[in-house]
Design a protein around this motif. Sequence first.
Motif, short mmCIF file in Angstrom:
data_model
loop_
_atom_site.label_atom_id
_atom_site.label_comp_id
_atom_site.label_asym_id
_atom_site.label_seq_id
_atom_site.Cartn_x
_atom_site.Cartn_y
_atom_site.Cartn_z
N PRO A 1 4.95 13.98 8.42
CA PRO A 1 3.80 14.10 7.52
C PRO A 1 2.56 14.56 8.27
O PRO A 1 2.39 14.29 9.47
N ILE A 2 1.68 15.27 7.56
CA ILE A 2 0.43 15.73 8.19
C ILE A 2 -0.66 14.67 8.13
O ILE A 2 -1.67 14.78 8.83
N VAL A 3 -0.43 13.62 7.33
CA VAL A 3 -1.45 12.59 7.15
C VAL A 3 -0.81 11.35 6.55
O VAL A 3 0.17 11.44 5.82
N SER A 4 -1.35 10.20 6.89
CA SER A 4 -0.99 8.96 6.21
C SER A 4 -2.14 8.57 5.28
O SER A 4 -3.31 8.76 5.62
N ILE A 5 -1.78 8.03 4.12
CA ILE A 5 -2.78 7.69 3.11
C ILE A 5 -2.54 6.26 2.65
O ILE A 5 -1.48 5.94 2.13
N VAL A 6 -3.54 5.39 2.88
CA VAL A 6 -3.45 3.99 2.47
C VAL A 6 -4.25 3.80 1.19
O VAL A 6 -5.43 4.16 1.12
N VAL A 7 -3.60 3.22 0.17
CA VAL A 7 -4.24 3.00 -1.13
C VAL A 7 -4.20 1.51 -1.45
O VAL A 7 -3.19 0.99 -1.93
N PRO A 8 -5.27 0.75 -1.17
CA PRO A 8 -5.31 -0.65 -1.58
C PRO A 8 -5.52 -0.72 -3.08
O PRO A 8 -6.33 0.02 -3.65
N ALA A 9 -4.78 -1.60 -3.75
CA ALA A 9 -4.84 -1.62 -5.22
C ALA A 9 -4.77 -3.05 -5.74
O ALA A 9 -3.81 -3.77 -5.45
N VAL B 1 -0.81 -0.61 -1.30
CA VAL B 1 -0.76 -2.05 -1.04
C VAL B 1 -1.30 -2.78 -2.27
O VAL B 1 -2.51 -2.81 -2.52
N ALA B 2 -0.39 -3.32 -3.05
CA ALA B 2 -0.76 -4.06 -4.26
C ALA B 2 -1.07 -5.49 -3.84
O ALA B 2 -0.18 -6.24 -3.42
N ASN B 3 -2.35 -5.87 -3.96
CA ASN B 3 -2.74 -7.19 -3.47
C ASN B 3 -3.21 -8.09 -4.59
O ASN B 3 -4.08 -7.75 -5.37
N ALA B 4 -2.58 -9.27 -4.67
CA ALA B 4 -2.93 -10.32 -5.63
C ALA B 4 -2.99 -9.78 -7.05
O ALA B 4 -3.88 -10.14 -7.83
N CYS B 5 -2.06 -8.92 -7.41
CA CYS B 5 -2.08 -8.29 -8.74
C CYS B 5 -1.42 -9.20 -9.79
O CYS B 5 -0.43 -9.86 -9.52
N ALA C 1 -7.96 3.10 -5.15
CA ALA C 1 -6.93 3.37 -6.15
C ALA C 1 -7.49 3.99 -7.42
O ALA C 1 -6.77 4.69 -8.15
N ASP C 2 -8.77 3.76 -7.72
CA ASP C 2 -9.36 4.29 -8.95
C ASP C 2 -10.08 5.61 -8.75
O ASP C 2 -10.78 6.08 -9.65
N VAL C 3 -9.92 6.22 -7.59
CA VAL C 3 -10.58 7.49 -7.27
C VAL C 3 -9.53 8.60 -7.21
O VAL C 3 -8.46 8.43 -6.62
N GLN D 1 -21.16 -16.54 -3.02
CA GLN D 1 -20.35 -15.59 -2.27
C GLN D 1 -19.70 -14.62 -3.24
O GLN D 1 -19.23 -15.02 -4.31
N VAL D 2 -19.68 -13.37 -2.87
CA VAL D 2 -19.04 -12.37 -3.71
C VAL D 2 -17.76 -11.92 -3.04
O VAL D 2 -17.76 -11.53 -1.88
N GLN D 3 -16.66 -11.99 -3.76
CA GLN D 3 -15.38 -11.58 -3.21
C GLN D 3 -15.03 -10.20 -3.73
O GLN D 3 -15.39 -9.82 -4.83
N TRP D 4 -14.25 -9.46 -2.92
CA TRP D 4 -13.83 -8.13 -3.35
C TRP D 4 -12.81 -8.26 -4.46
O TRP D 4 -11.94 -9.12 -4.48
N GLY D 5 -12.90 -7.36 -5.42
CA GLY D 5 -11.92 -7.31 -6.51
C GLY D 5 -12.06 -6.00 -7.22
O GLY D 5 -12.75 -5.09 -6.78
N THR D 6 -11.43 -5.87 -8.34
CA THR D 6 -11.51 -4.66 -9.12
C THR D 6 -12.73 -4.70 -10.02
O THR D 6 -12.94 -5.66 -10.73
N ASP D 7 -13.52 -3.64 -9.99
CA ASP D 7 -14.65 -3.50 -10.91
C ASP D 7 -14.18 -2.62 -12.04
O ASP D 7 -14.12 -1.40 -11.91
N THR D 8 -13.83 -3.23 -13.15
CA THR D 8 -13.27 -2.47 -14.25
C THR D 8 -14.33 -1.82 -15.12
O THR D 8 -14.01 -1.11 -16.07
N GLY D 9 -15.60 -2.03 -14.80
CA GLY D 9 -16.67 -1.49 -15.64
C GLY D 9 -16.69 0.02 -15.69
O GLY D 9 -17.25 0.61 -16.61
#
Length: 286
Positions: A7-15, A43-47, A91-93, A272-280
Amino acid sequence: MNDVTRPIVSIVVPAHNEEAVLAGNLDRLLAGTEPGEFDVIVVANACSDRTAEVAVRPGVRVVETPVPGKANALRLGDELCATFPRIYLDADVELDSGSVRALVAALDRPGVLACAPVPVWDMTGVSWVARRMHKVHNELVAPFRALAGVGVYVLTEEGHAKVFPIPDVLSDDGWAHGSFAVHERVVVPQARSLVRPARTVSAHLKRRVRVRLGNRQLAALGRSAPEGRLRLGSLGALLTGGKVSPLDAGCYLAVLVMDRAMTRARTSRGGQVQWGTDTGSRSEAG
């Protein structure tokens, strides 16, 4: 088409709960590629939805973890990458294969360790006030954005050593951005990422509280980018130059006041603000 041996590149997609958009974005990413050309890890995390299921397709490896958090997902995906350079893609881009190739080519320039595409903002469904506010904000941050705020950044092997392992920060792209000198990171005009901003002022304010706290966290860790600090004088220059209207500026300032008030309130409560999905940015309820 012939198989690519490496491969010419590796692509990591956290989701995290990205069932609604992930399948289409992966299809666009892989369209027109040779088999094996891109090494893609989702990487599907805590889905709690079908994120992992919809990600399955040829050319994509899917990893699931019960541990929430984007930084952890990035670290897990990074450990599985087959090659350099490496792309870290929200993942949403949306990012297409031509932009990926342009980003990879840009890293051949001497001294360049990291790069990012030019963002294109999808204003579909964005409210009247939010649209004007986004216009001003984009004009203000455009000269300083580089790796942050476009949903994509790319690292060479040398650049990777400056960024990873990413600590548990709220702003991974801000951490990456602050890891490089100005001359080491570039914006690639031939590459585009499609970004969907918050559709409403309410959704934007929720997002901005997280962004501001994330920036404070980066500053405490010594990774802030002082050239990106915005001044009201910059807004005046946009008005004088005719790039934004007084109405645009008024909407921006009104939202800015609410933004700062909410951040002070959250900080005073020790929240504290935790990272998550902003569905707005992609749901009618946002």
